[in-house]
Write an enzyme that holds these catalytic residues in place. Sequence first.
Site, mmCIF file in Angstrom:
data_model
loop_
_atom_site.group_PDB
_atom_site.id
_atom_site.type_symbol
_atom_site.label_atom_id
_atom_site.label_comp_id
_atom_site.label_asym_id
_atom_site.label_seq_id
_atom_site.Cartn_x
_atom_site.Cartn_y
_atom_site.Cartn_z
ATOM 1 N N HIS A 181 0.865 -1.177 0.000
ATOM 2 C CA HIS A 181 0.000 0.000 0.000
ATOM 3 C C HIS A 181 0.903 1.229 0.000
ATOM 4 O O HIS A 181 1.907 1.267 0.714
ATOM 5 C CB HIS A 181 -0.898 0.033 1.235
ATOM 6 C CG HIS A 181 -1.511 1.380 1.494
ATOM 7 N ND1 HIS A 181 -2.613 1.839 0.790
ATOM 8 C CD2 HIS A 181 -1.151 2.368 2.351
ATOM 9 C CE1 HIS A 181 -2.909 3.064 1.226
ATOM 10 N NE2 HIS A 181 -2.037 3.410 2.165
ATOM 11 N N CYS A 211 -4.563 1.795 -4.719
ATOM 12 C CA CYS A 211 -3.852 2.889 -4.053
ATOM 13 C C CYS A 211 -2.588 3.276 -4.803
ATOM 14 O O CYS A 211 -2.220 4.460 -4.860
ATOM 15 C CB CYS A 211 -3.510 2.480 -2.622
ATOM 16 S SG CYS A 211 -2.496 0.982 -2.519
#
Length: 633
Positions: free
Chosen positions: A15, A83
Amino acid sequence: MSMQLTGRQIDGVWHTSIVVYGKEIFYGQGISIVQPGQSHHGAPLQIVDMGETALDEETFTEYLTEMREHYTADKYHLLDFNCNSFTNDCIGFLTGGSIPSFIKDLPADFLSTPFGAALRPTIDAMFRGQAGPARPQAAPAPSSSTMPDPALTASLLQAVAARAASGSSSSGYLPTPAPTSPSTPSQAGTASLTAPIHVSTNPASFNALLRSHRAVIAFFTSATCGPCRMIEPVFEELANAKSKSNGVAFTKIDLSVGMGGSVASEWGVRVTPTFIFFLDGKKSHELKGVNGPELRTQVDLLIFQAFPPHPHTSLSLPTIQALSLNPILFTQVPALESVSTKLQGFIDAAPTWSSPLPKAEVKQVLTQLVLPYLKAKHVSKPPLPNVKAPLDRWAQVTLCLSSSLAVNDLFPLVDMWRLALLDPGASTWCASNRSQSNPTSIFLTKANDLLENSTPAVNPRNFLLTVLRMFCNAFSSEVLARELLSSNKTNIATLLVNTLLHSDATVRTAAASLAFNCAGYLQKLRVKKVRGEEVGGDQVEDGDWEVELTSAIIEAIDREEGSEEVVHRLSASIAFLLRLSPFYETQMAPLLEVLQARTVLKNKLEKGGCGPGGVTKQDIRKLVLEVAEKLCP
C-alpha cells in the site's frame, strides 16, 4: 508464502500514500487525507523521497478535487485501479515521475506466474461490477491445478483484498461522498470502471501504459462532451471483449481531469471524442467522432497487427483437437512398506558410506516421516489432508543417498518421490526449491550421467523407468511443469533423446508419455493465447529445444516396430509440437522436410510398419494420417 504459491519471492503487497504539503494522501474507500503516519495502515515500513514539486498547494488541491470524482470507493480494484495507481498519478502530476517499479509492476509480476494468472478471474469476480462503495465480495474458492490449497488461497486473497480496500474514518479534507442509487447520473458515470479500462490522468502514467502493452487504444474524452457519452458504451464493450488478450490495453483520458490536457496536447488531440491507436508505443491510426463500426474495425485491425493469428487456426484438425491436453500420470501405489524395506536393504548393503548422515538417521527419516506422509496421501481413505510433508528433511536424505548408493539401488527412492509429486504441495515446493537437494535436479542429472556413461555391468532399466514416470507426474502441477521447461529443458531433452530409443518397451512407453506431457503443456499455452487468455508471460517456448525434441520423436517413430501405444503417444506429441508453433514456418517445416516426416508417419500404417499389419487401431491411424497430411509439408 509467496515462494510456495508462485515460485518467486514477493516481499509485500504494498500500500502506498503520498506526503506533500504536510499531509498524507491515499486511496482506498475514496481519497483520504490524514496527518503523516497517522492513517489506519499505521507507520510506514519504508519512506521514499520522490523529490520536490514546483506546483503550489492550491493547484494540487484543485487536482485532488477533480480526481475524487474518478477515485471513488466503487472503482477500487486490487490489480487494475488501486492505491498505487492513485499515488503514481499524483507523483506524475507533481513531479512528472512515477513510483518505484517494484511497487508499480507488482500486479504484472504476480500475473506472470501460473498461480497469478489462474487467480485473475477470482480477483475480477471480487471487484468487478460492484454497486456503490462496498467491500470486496467474498472470494470464491479457485478451482485450478495450480492452487496448492484452494480454500487457503481464497481466504488469503480475501484478507489481502479487505485490508487493501479498507478506508479511514479520518479523511478530514476530502470525505468520501455518500453512495448514490444506481440510477443516478453520478453512478452511471462511474460504471465504466467496471470494464477493464485504464484511466490515465498524466503523461507519466500514459507513457508507462504504452511501454507495458503492445496494443493500446486511447479514448480522449471530456465531461461536457455529448458525443463522447454516445460512443462510450461501444468503447466499454470492446474493452470487455478484447482486453483479455495479453498485451492489449484500453485507456480513457479525460481532458478536464488532472494533466489529461497535457496528454492530449502531446498527441495533438484538439477535439473529443478522439481515438488514437498505438502499436509498440507508436501511433498507428487516429479516429475522430462517433463511428461505432469504424471503431470496432480499427480495434480488430490493431489487435491483428499486434498478434497475427497462426496459419494453423484455419486448418480443420478434428482428431488433433479432440486429444486431451491432460498429462499422462502414473498414479499406481505400490506396497509402500515393501518399497521402504527394499530401500533400507540397499542402505544396509552399501559397501561404502560417504554421507555425513548416519545410516540409522537416514532410515529413521524414511520410516518415521516419509512413509507416514505417503500413506496419509495415497493409502488412507479418504486421504488425510493435514499430514505435514517432510520435504526439506527428505530432500537432505535424498542428496545423501544419491551420493552413497549405486544408481541401480535408487529406484525405490525415486518411486517414493513419484508419488509425492502428485501432491500439489510437494510439487510446488520442488518448483521453488533452488538448492542442490532438489530431487528433480538430482535424479535428472543422475539419469543423464548414467545414459552417457553406462557400462554392460550396469542395468539402469528400473532407475530410468521410475525417473521417467516421476517426471511425468511432475506435470500434474503447472507450476512445476513451467519450472522444468524453463530451467531444465536441456536436461529434459537429453533424457528423452536417449530413452525414446531404449531397448526396453516399457521404458520407451514412459519416455513417450513424458514427451507427450512436455508437448501437451506447450500446446495448452498456445491454445490459451489463441483464445486471448492470459498465460502469465510464459517464457517456455524455445525454437532450438523444440527442434531437438521433434527430431528425436520422428526418429523414435521411425524405429518403433512393436508398440502401437508408443506410436500413438509420439504422434500426439508431434501434433502438439507443430500445431500453433511460433517456429513452424522458420524452423519446424524445413526440419520436417529434411527428416521426411510425412513418409515416416505414413509408413507406420503400412504392413510391417508397426507390427505385421501396421497400426491397426482406427483412432491411432486417424491421428497419424492427420498429422502427416495436415501438419507435415
